[in-house]
Design a protein around this motif. Structure first.
Motif, mmCIF file in Angstrom:
data_model
loop_
_atom_site.group_PDB
_atom_site.id
_atom_site.type_symbol
_atom_site.label_atom_id
_atom_site.label_comp_id
_atom_site.label_asym_id
_atom_site.label_seq_id
_atom_site.Cartn_x
_atom_site.Cartn_y
_atom_site.Cartn_z
ATOM 1 N N GLU A 261 0.824 -1.210 0.000
ATOM 2 C CA GLU A 261 0.000 0.000 0.000
ATOM 3 C C GLU A 261 0.859 1.262 0.000
ATOM 4 O OE1 GLU A 261 -3.466 2.200 2.690
ATOM 5 O OE2 GLU A 261 -2.429 0.429 3.451
ATOM 6 N N LEU A 262 1.905 1.281 0.829
ATOM 7 C CA LEU A 262 2.731 2.481 0.924
ATOM 8 C C LEU A 262 3.629 2.634 -0.297
ATOM 9 C CD1 LEU A 262 3.650 2.665 4.716
ATOM 10 C CD2 LEU A 262 1.967 3.997 3.436
ATOM 11 N N VAL A 263 4.073 1.559 -0.890
ATOM 12 C CA VAL A 263 4.840 1.660 -2.128
ATOM 13 C C VAL A 263 3.964 2.235 -3.238
ATOM 14 C CG1 VAL A 263 6.035 0.371 -3.950
ATOM 15 C CG2 VAL A 263 6.503 -0.140 -1.549
ATOM 16 N N GLN A 264 2.706 1.807 -3.304
ATOM 17 C CA GLN A 264 1.783 2.359 -4.294
ATOM 18 C C GLN A 264 1.561 3.848 -4.050
ATOM 19 O OE1 GLN A 264 -1.549 -0.308 -3.737
ATOM 20 N NE2 GLN A 264 -0.938 -1.607 -5.456
ATOM 21 N N LEU A 265 1.448 4.234 -2.786
ATOM 22 C CA LEU A 265 1.319 5.648 -2.429
ATOM 23 C C LEU A 265 2.553 6.415 -2.896
ATOM 24 C CD1 LEU A 265 -0.543 7.612 -0.639
ATOM 25 C CD2 LEU A 265 1.163 7.226 1.142
ATOM 26 N N PHE A 266 3.701 5.822 -2.685
ATOM 27 C CA PHE A 266 4.972 6.434 -3.075
ATOM 28 C C PHE A 266 5.013 6.685 -4.579
ATOM 29 C CE2 PHE A 266 9.363 6.188 -4.474
ATOM 30 C CZ PHE A 266 10.004 7.024 -3.579
ATOM 31 N N VAL A 267 4.625 5.687 -5.354
ATOM 32 C CA VAL A 267 4.659 5.807 -6.812
ATOM 33 C C VAL A 267 3.702 6.897 -7.290
ATOM 34 C CG1 VAL A 267 4.181 4.603 -8.985
ATOM 35 C CG2 VAL A 267 5.416 3.432 -7.155
ATOM 36 N N GLN A 268 2.574 7.050 -6.599
ATOM 37 C CA GLN A 268 1.618 8.092 -6.955
ATOM 38 C C GLN A 268 2.136 9.489 -6.620
ATOM 39 O OE1 GLN A 268 -2.109 7.256 -4.974
ATOM 40 N NE2 GLN A 268 -2.113 5.133 -5.662
ATOM 41 N N GLY A 269 3.001 9.579 -5.610
ATOM 42 C CA GLY A 269 3.380 10.892 -5.084
ATOM 43 C C GLY A 269 4.744 11.404 -5.465
ATOM 44 N N VAL A 270 5.555 10.588 -6.151
ATOM 45 C CA VAL A 270 6.921 10.995 -6.485
ATOM 46 C C VAL A 270 7.143 10.833 -7.988
ATOM 47 C CG1 VAL A 270 9.370 10.552 -6.072
ATOM 48 C CG2 VAL A 270 7.733 10.320 -4.204
ATOM 49 N N PRO A 271 7.527 11.895 -8.699
ATOM 50 C CA PRO A 271 7.691 11.790 -10.150
ATOM 51 C C PRO A 271 8.911 10.961 -10.546
ATOM 52 C CG PRO A 271 8.345 13.974 -9.400
ATOM 53 C CD PRO A 271 7.749 13.272 -8.217
ATOM 54 N N MET A 272 8.711 10.080 -11.523
ATOM 55 C CA MET A 272 9.822 9.292 -12.058
ATOM 56 C C MET A 272 10.710 10.139 -12.968
ATOM 57 S SD MET A 272 8.000 5.631 -12.987
ATOM 58 C CE MET A 272 9.527 4.693 -13.077
ATOM 59 N N TYR A 273 10.089 11.087 -13.661
ATOM 60 C CA TYR A 273 10.807 11.892 -14.650
ATOM 61 C C TYR A 273 10.709 13.350 -14.224
ATOM 62 C CZ TYR A 273 9.881 7.492 -16.972
ATOM 63 O OH TYR A 273 9.776 6.150 -17.261
ATOM 64 N N THR A 274 11.781 13.876 -13.674
ATOM 65 C CA THR A 274 11.774 15.194 -13.070
ATOM 66 C C THR A 274 12.090 16.272 -14.114
ATOM 67 O OG1 THR A 274 14.093 14.887 -12.443
ATOM 68 C CG2 THR A 274 12.427 14.287 -10.817
ATOM 69 N N PRO A 275 11.609 17.497 -13.900
ATOM 70 C CA PRO A 275 11.926 18.578 -14.836
ATOM 71 C C PRO A 275 13.437 18.709 -15.048
ATOM 72 C CG PRO A 275 10.210 19.281 -13.348
ATOM 73 C CD PRO A 275 10.670 17.937 -12.855
ATOM 74 N N GLY A 276 13.812 18.871 -16.308
ATOM 75 C CA GLY A 276 15.222 18.932 -16.667
ATOM 76 C C GLY A 276 15.781 17.615 -17.146
#
Length: 331
Positions: A261-276
Protein backbone atom coordinates in the motif's frame (compact mmCIF):
# COMPACT_ATOMS: atom_id res chain seq x y z
CA UNK A 1 17.48 25.02 -15.49
CA UNK A 2 18.42 21.39 -15.00
CA UNK A 3 20.50 19.21 -12.71
CA UNK A 4 23.51 17.52 -14.29
CA UNK A 5 26.44 15.44 -13.14
CA UNK A 6 29.61 17.46 -12.83
CA UNK A 7 31.24 15.31 -15.53
CA UNK A 8 28.64 16.59 -18.02
CA UNK A 9 29.46 20.24 -17.42
CA UNK A 10 30.43 22.19 -20.56
CA UNK A 11 31.79 25.67 -19.88
CA UNK A 12 31.09 26.75 -23.48
CA UNK A 13 27.34 26.11 -23.32
CA UNK A 14 26.41 26.14 -19.62
CA UNK A 15 26.23 28.56 -16.70
CA UNK A 16 25.55 27.86 -13.05
CA UNK A 17 21.85 28.25 -12.24
CA UNK A 18 22.28 27.82 -8.49
CA UNK A 19 25.31 28.50 -6.31
CA UNK A 20 27.85 25.94 -5.16
CA UNK A 21 28.60 25.83 -1.43
CA UNK A 22 31.61 24.78 0.63
CA UNK A 23 31.49 22.66 3.78
CA UNK A 24 30.84 25.76 5.89
CA UNK A 25 27.68 26.52 3.84
CA UNK A 26 29.35 29.56 2.27
CA UNK A 27 28.85 30.36 -1.40
CA UNK A 28 31.88 29.05 -3.26
CA UNK A 29 30.67 29.82 -6.77
CA UNK A 30 27.72 32.12 -7.47
CA UNK A 31 24.93 31.48 -9.94
CA UNK A 32 25.06 33.15 -13.33
CA UNK A 33 28.66 32.38 -14.19
CA UNK A 34 30.56 29.70 -16.03
CA UNK A 35 33.08 27.53 -14.19
CA UNK A 36 36.75 27.82 -15.07
CA UNK A 37 38.40 24.41 -15.66
CA UNK A 38 40.63 24.96 -12.61
CA UNK A 39 37.61 25.49 -10.36
CA UNK A 40 35.80 22.57 -11.96
CA UNK A 41 38.68 20.29 -11.05
CA UNK A 42 38.64 21.65 -7.50
CA UNK A 43 34.93 20.81 -7.21
CA UNK A 44 35.65 17.27 -8.34
CA UNK A 45 38.39 17.00 -5.71
CA UNK A 46 35.79 18.12 -3.14
CA UNK A 47 33.71 15.11 -4.29
CA UNK A 48 30.82 17.29 -5.49
CA UNK A 49 28.82 15.27 -8.02
CA UNK A 50 26.01 17.53 -9.24
CA UNK A 51 25.43 21.06 -10.54
CA UNK A 52 22.34 23.10 -11.41
CA UNK A 53 22.93 24.71 -14.80
CA UNK A 54 21.21 26.85 -17.41
CA UNK A 55 21.73 26.15 -21.09
CA UNK A 56 19.85 26.38 -24.36
CA UNK A 57 18.35 22.92 -23.83
CA UNK A 58 16.85 23.77 -20.44
CA UNK A 59 15.84 27.38 -21.14
CA UNK A 60 12.60 28.29 -19.37
CA UNK A 61 12.54 25.28 -17.02
CA UNK A 62 12.05 26.64 -13.49
CA UNK A 63 12.14 23.43 -11.40
CA UNK A 64 9.65 24.86 -8.90
CA UNK A 65 9.42 21.35 -7.42
CA UNK A 66 12.87 21.85 -5.87
CA UNK A 67 13.16 23.65 -2.54
CA UNK A 68 14.85 27.04 -2.97
CA UNK A 69 18.53 26.93 -2.12
CA UNK A 70 18.59 29.39 0.84
CA UNK A 71 15.77 27.47 2.58
CA UNK A 72 17.51 24.12 1.96
CA UNK A 73 20.87 25.37 3.24
CA UNK A 74 19.28 27.00 6.31
CA UNK A 75 17.43 23.73 7.08
CA UNK A 76 20.68 21.79 6.82
CA UNK A 77 22.22 24.24 9.27
CA UNK A 78 19.47 23.60 11.83
CA UNK A 79 20.03 19.82 11.69
CA UNK A 80 23.78 20.32 11.90
CA UNK A 81 23.30 22.52 14.96
CA UNK A 82 21.09 19.87 16.58
CA UNK A 83 23.63 17.13 15.98
CA UNK A 84 26.55 19.19 17.21
CA UNK A 85 24.65 20.26 20.33
CA UNK A 86 24.59 16.60 21.38
CA UNK A 87 28.27 16.07 20.62
CA UNK A 88 29.18 19.24 22.55
CA UNK A 89 26.67 18.55 25.35
CA UNK A 90 24.86 21.83 24.72
CA UNK A 91 21.16 22.66 24.91
CA UNK A 92 19.22 20.80 22.21
CA UNK A 93 17.55 23.31 19.83
CA UNK A 94 14.10 21.73 19.85
CA UNK A 95 12.26 24.99 19.14
CA UNK A 96 14.34 25.54 16.02
CA UNK A 97 13.59 21.95 14.96
CA UNK A 98 9.86 22.49 15.47
CA UNK A 99 9.96 25.72 13.46
CA UNK A 100 11.82 23.92 10.70
CA UNK A 101 9.27 21.10 10.75
CA UNK A 102 6.51 23.65 10.22
CA UNK A 103 8.43 25.15 7.31
CA UNK A 104 8.97 21.71 5.77
CA UNK A 105 5.23 21.01 5.94
CA UNK A 106 4.43 24.43 4.47
CA UNK A 107 6.92 24.12 1.60
CA UNK A 108 5.73 20.61 0.73
CA UNK A 109 2.00 21.30 0.93
CA UNK A 110 2.23 24.19 -1.53
CA UNK A 111 3.91 22.05 -4.20
CA UNK A 112 2.31 19.41 -6.39
CA UNK A 113 5.52 17.38 -6.17
CA UNK A 114 8.87 17.50 -4.41
CA UNK A 115 12.09 16.94 -6.34
CA UNK A 116 15.09 16.36 -4.09
CA UNK A 117 18.56 17.84 -4.41
CA UNK A 118 20.96 14.88 -4.04
CA UNK A 119 23.14 15.26 -0.96
CA UNK A 120 26.24 14.76 -3.14
CA UNK A 121 25.53 18.28 -4.43
CA UNK A 122 27.39 19.19 -1.22
CA UNK A 123 30.65 18.22 0.42
CA UNK A 124 30.75 15.10 2.58
CA UNK A 125 30.66 17.05 5.87
CA UNK A 126 27.11 18.28 5.19
CA UNK A 127 25.57 15.22 3.57
CA UNK A 128 24.17 13.52 6.68
CA UNK A 129 22.31 16.70 7.62
CA UNK A 130 21.10 17.26 4.05
CA UNK A 131 19.90 13.65 4.00
CA UNK A 132 17.70 14.31 7.04
CA UNK A 133 16.16 17.40 5.41
CA UNK A 134 15.51 15.48 2.18
CA UNK A 135 13.92 12.57 4.04
CA UNK A 136 11.63 14.99 5.87
CA UNK A 137 10.55 16.65 2.61
CA UNK A 138 9.74 13.32 1.00
CA UNK A 139 8.05 11.98 4.15
CA UNK A 140 5.61 14.89 4.15
CA UNK A 141 5.12 14.58 0.39
CA UNK A 142 3.80 11.07 1.01
CA UNK A 143 1.99 11.89 4.26
CA UNK A 144 0.00 14.75 2.71
CA UNK A 145 -1.80 12.11 0.63
CA UNK A 146 -3.21 10.76 3.90
CA UNK A 147 -5.89 12.48 5.98
CA UNK A 148 -3.68 13.88 8.71
CA UNK A 149 -4.08 16.85 11.02
CA UNK A 150 -1.59 19.73 10.97
CA UNK A 151 -0.26 18.55 14.34
CA UNK A 152 0.32 15.03 13.00
CA UNK A 153 2.13 16.39 9.96
CA UNK A 154 4.35 18.55 12.15
CA UNK A 155 5.15 15.68 14.53
CA UNK A 156 5.93 13.43 11.57
CA UNK A 157 8.21 16.10 10.10
CA UNK A 158 10.04 16.41 13.45
CA UNK A 159 10.54 12.63 13.55
CA UNK A 160 11.80 12.55 9.97
CA UNK A 161 14.18 15.47 10.52
CA UNK A 162 15.60 13.69 13.60
CA UNK A 163 15.44 10.09 12.32
CA UNK A 164 19.25 9.86 12.30
CA UNK A 165 19.96 11.93 15.41
CA UNK A 166 21.19 8.77 17.14
CA UNK A 167 24.27 8.88 14.92
CA UNK A 168 25.46 11.82 17.01
CA UNK A 169 25.27 9.56 20.07
CA UNK A 170 26.64 6.19 18.91
CA UNK A 171 28.89 4.94 16.13
CA UNK A 172 27.13 1.55 16.20
CA UNK A 173 24.93 1.73 13.09
CA UNK A 174 22.33 -0.77 14.29
CA UNK A 175 22.02 1.03 17.63
CA UNK A 176 21.43 4.56 16.30
CA UNK A 177 17.60 4.21 16.16
CA UNK A 178 17.49 3.11 19.82
CA UNK A 179 19.98 5.78 20.88
CA UNK A 180 17.97 8.45 19.10
CA UNK A 181 14.71 7.24 20.62
CA UNK A 182 16.12 7.20 24.16
CA UNK A 183 17.43 10.73 23.66
CA UNK A 184 14.24 12.17 22.16
CA UNK A 185 11.81 10.71 24.66
CA UNK A 186 13.65 12.56 27.44
CA UNK A 187 12.55 15.84 25.84
CA UNK A 188 8.94 16.52 26.76
CA UNK A 189 8.58 18.93 23.80
CA UNK A 190 9.10 15.98 21.43
CA UNK A 191 5.99 13.85 20.92
CA UNK A 192 6.19 10.10 21.39
CA UNK A 193 5.11 9.78 17.75
CA UNK A 194 8.17 11.75 16.59
CA UNK A 195 10.42 9.63 18.80
CA UNK A 196 8.97 6.40 17.37
CA UNK A 197 9.59 7.56 13.80
CA UNK A 198 13.25 7.74 14.80
CA UNK A 199 13.04 4.41 16.67
CA UNK A 200 11.41 2.36 13.91
CA UNK A 201 12.70 3.80 10.62
CA UNK A 202 14.97 0.77 10.06
CA UNK A 203 12.29 -1.83 10.81
CA UNK A 204 11.08 -3.78 7.76
CA UNK A 205 7.64 -4.95 6.71
CA UNK A 206 8.88 -8.57 6.70
CA UNK A 207 10.35 -8.35 10.22
CA UNK A 208 14.00 -8.47 9.13
CA UNK A 209 14.86 -4.95 10.20
CA UNK A 210 16.33 -3.50 13.39
CA UNK A 211 16.51 -2.74 16.27
CA UNK A 212 13.50 -4.90 17.35
CA UNK A 213 12.61 -6.99 14.30
CA UNK A 214 9.04 -5.66 14.20
CA UNK A 215 6.87 -6.52 11.19
CA UNK A 216 3.78 -5.39 9.32
CA UNK A 217 1.34 -3.41 11.48
CA UNK A 218 3.71 -3.63 14.48
CA UNK A 219 5.65 -0.83 12.78
CA UNK A 220 3.87 2.51 13.04
CA UNK A 221 2.69 3.72 9.64
CA UNK A 222 4.51 7.04 10.09
CA UNK A 223 7.79 5.18 10.65
CA UNK A 224 7.09 3.11 7.54
CA UNK A 225 6.58 6.29 5.51
CA UNK A 226 9.87 7.67 6.84
CA UNK A 227 11.56 4.36 5.99
CA UNK A 228 10.41 4.60 2.37
CA UNK A 229 11.64 8.19 2.15
CA UNK A 230 14.94 7.12 3.72
CA UNK A 231 15.40 4.29 1.21
CA UNK A 232 14.61 6.47 -1.80
CA UNK A 233 16.88 9.29 -0.64
CA UNK A 234 19.79 6.89 -0.13
CA UNK A 235 19.21 5.38 -3.59
CA UNK A 236 19.26 8.86 -5.10
CA UNK A 237 22.15 10.37 -3.15
CA UNK A 238 24.42 7.49 -2.10
CA UNK A 239 23.79 5.03 -4.93
CA UNK A 240 23.44 7.85 -7.48
CA UNK A 241 20.37 6.33 -9.11
CA UNK A 242 18.22 8.47 -11.38
CA UNK A 243 14.72 9.10 -9.96
CA UNK A 244 13.08 6.54 -12.27
CA UNK A 245 15.67 3.91 -11.29
CA UNK A 246 15.18 4.64 -7.58
CA UNK A 247 11.41 4.29 -7.90
CA UNK A 248 11.75 1.03 -9.83
CA UNK A 249 14.08 -0.23 -7.09
CA UNK A 250 11.52 0.76 -4.44
CA UNK A 251 8.86 -1.23 -6.29
CA UNK A 252 10.99 -4.38 -5.98
CA UNK A 253 10.70 -4.03 -2.18
CA UNK A 254 6.93 -4.71 -2.08
CA UNK A 255 6.14 -6.99 0.83
CA UNK A 256 9.75 -7.23 1.99
CA UNK A 257 11.05 -3.90 3.22
CA UNK A 258 7.84 -1.95 2.64
CA UNK A 259 4.09 -2.56 2.50
CA UNK A 260 2.45 -2.78 -0.92
CA UNK A 261 0.00 0.00 0.00
CA UNK A 262 2.73 2.48 0.92
CA UNK A 263 4.84 1.66 -2.13
CA UNK A 264 1.78 2.36 -4.29
CA UNK A 265 1.32 5.65 -2.43
CA UNK A 266 4.97 6.43 -3.07
CA UNK A 267 4.66 5.81 -6.81
CA UNK A 268 1.62 8.09 -6.96
CA UNK A 269 3.38 10.89 -5.08
CA UNK A 270 6.92 10.99 -6.49
CA UNK A 271 7.69 11.79 -10.15
CA UNK A 272 9.82 9.29 -12.06
CA UNK A 273 10.81 11.89 -14.65
CA UNK A 274 11.77 15.19 -13.07
CA UNK A 275 11.93 18.58 -14.84
CA UNK A 276 15.22 18.93 -16.67
CA UNK A 277 15.48 15.19 -17.43
CA UNK A 278 16.48 14.48 -21.03
CA UNK A 279 14.51 11.59 -22.49
CA UNK A 280 13.79 9.67 -25.68
CA UNK A 281 10.14 8.94 -26.48
CA UNK A 282 8.81 5.80 -28.11
CA UNK A 283 8.56 7.72 -31.40
CA UNK A 284 12.34 8.00 -31.38
CA UNK A 285 12.44 11.74 -30.73
CA UNK A 286 14.61 13.30 -28.01
CA UNK A 287 12.94 15.65 -25.55
CA UNK A 288 13.37 17.30 -22.17
CA UNK A 289 10.87 17.21 -19.30
CA UNK A 290 9.70 20.76 -18.60
CA UNK A 291 6.85 20.44 -16.08
CA UNK A 292 5.10 18.00 -13.78
CA UNK A 293 1.41 18.94 -13.62
CA UNK A 294 -1.58 16.67 -12.91
CA UNK A 295 -0.24 13.15 -13.46
CA UNK A 296 3.22 12.97 -11.90
CA UNK A 297 4.26 10.08 -14.16
CA UNK A 298 3.00 11.74 -17.37
CA UNK A 299 4.87 15.08 -17.52
CA UNK A 300 5.01 17.79 -20.15
CA UNK A 301 8.03 17.41 -22.44
CA UNK A 302 9.63 19.65 -25.05
CA UNK A 303 11.05 18.18 -28.24
CA UNK A 304 14.69 19.12 -28.70
CA UNK A 305 14.46 19.38 -32.49
CA UNK A 306 11.63 21.91 -32.82
CA UNK A 307 10.92 23.11 -29.21
CA UNK A 308 7.29 21.90 -29.37
CA UNK A 309 5.80 21.10 -25.94
CA UNK A 310 3.66 18.00 -25.58
CA UNK A 311 1.67 16.77 -22.57
CA UNK A 312 2.07 13.03 -22.13
CA UNK A 313 -1.17 13.06 -20.12
CA UNK A 314 -3.01 14.22 -23.24
CA UNK A 315 -1.13 11.93 -25.65
CA UNK A 316 -1.68 8.43 -24.32
CA UNK A 317 0.28 6.65 -27.06
CA UNK A 318 3.46 8.60 -26.29
CA UNK A 319 5.73 6.96 -23.73
CA UNK A 320 9.16 7.69 -22.34
CA UNK A 321 11.33 4.92 -23.72
CA UNK A 322 14.71 5.97 -22.34
CA UNK A 323 16.25 8.48 -19.96
CA UNK A 324 19.45 10.08 -21.20
CA UNK A 325 21.92 9.65 -18.37
CA UNK A 326 24.54 11.96 -19.80
CA UNK A 327 25.14 14.03 -22.90
CA UNK A 328 26.05 11.03 -24.99
CA UNK A 329 24.08 8.01 -23.80
CA UNK A 330 20.63 6.75 -22.83
CA UNK A 331 19.39 4.10 -20.45
Amino acid sequence: MRLITIDDYNSKTMQLARPVFDKHKRVLLAAGRSIHPTYLEKLKQMDIHYLFIEDAVSFGITMDEVLDMPTWIDAIGVIQQASQSIEKKQEFPIREIQKLAGRIVEETIKRKAIVLIPTSYLEEELRLYAHSVNVALLTIQLAKMRTLTPVQLRDLAVGALLHDIGKAITKDYEQHPSAGFDFLRKHREVSLLSAHVCYQHHERFDGKGFPRGLKEEQVHEFAQICAIANGYENALSKDKMAPHQAIEWMMTKNGSEFSLELVQLFVQGVPMYTPGSRVVLNNGRAAIVTKVVANLQRPIVRYLDNQEEVSLSDNHTLLIAEVIKNEGSAQ
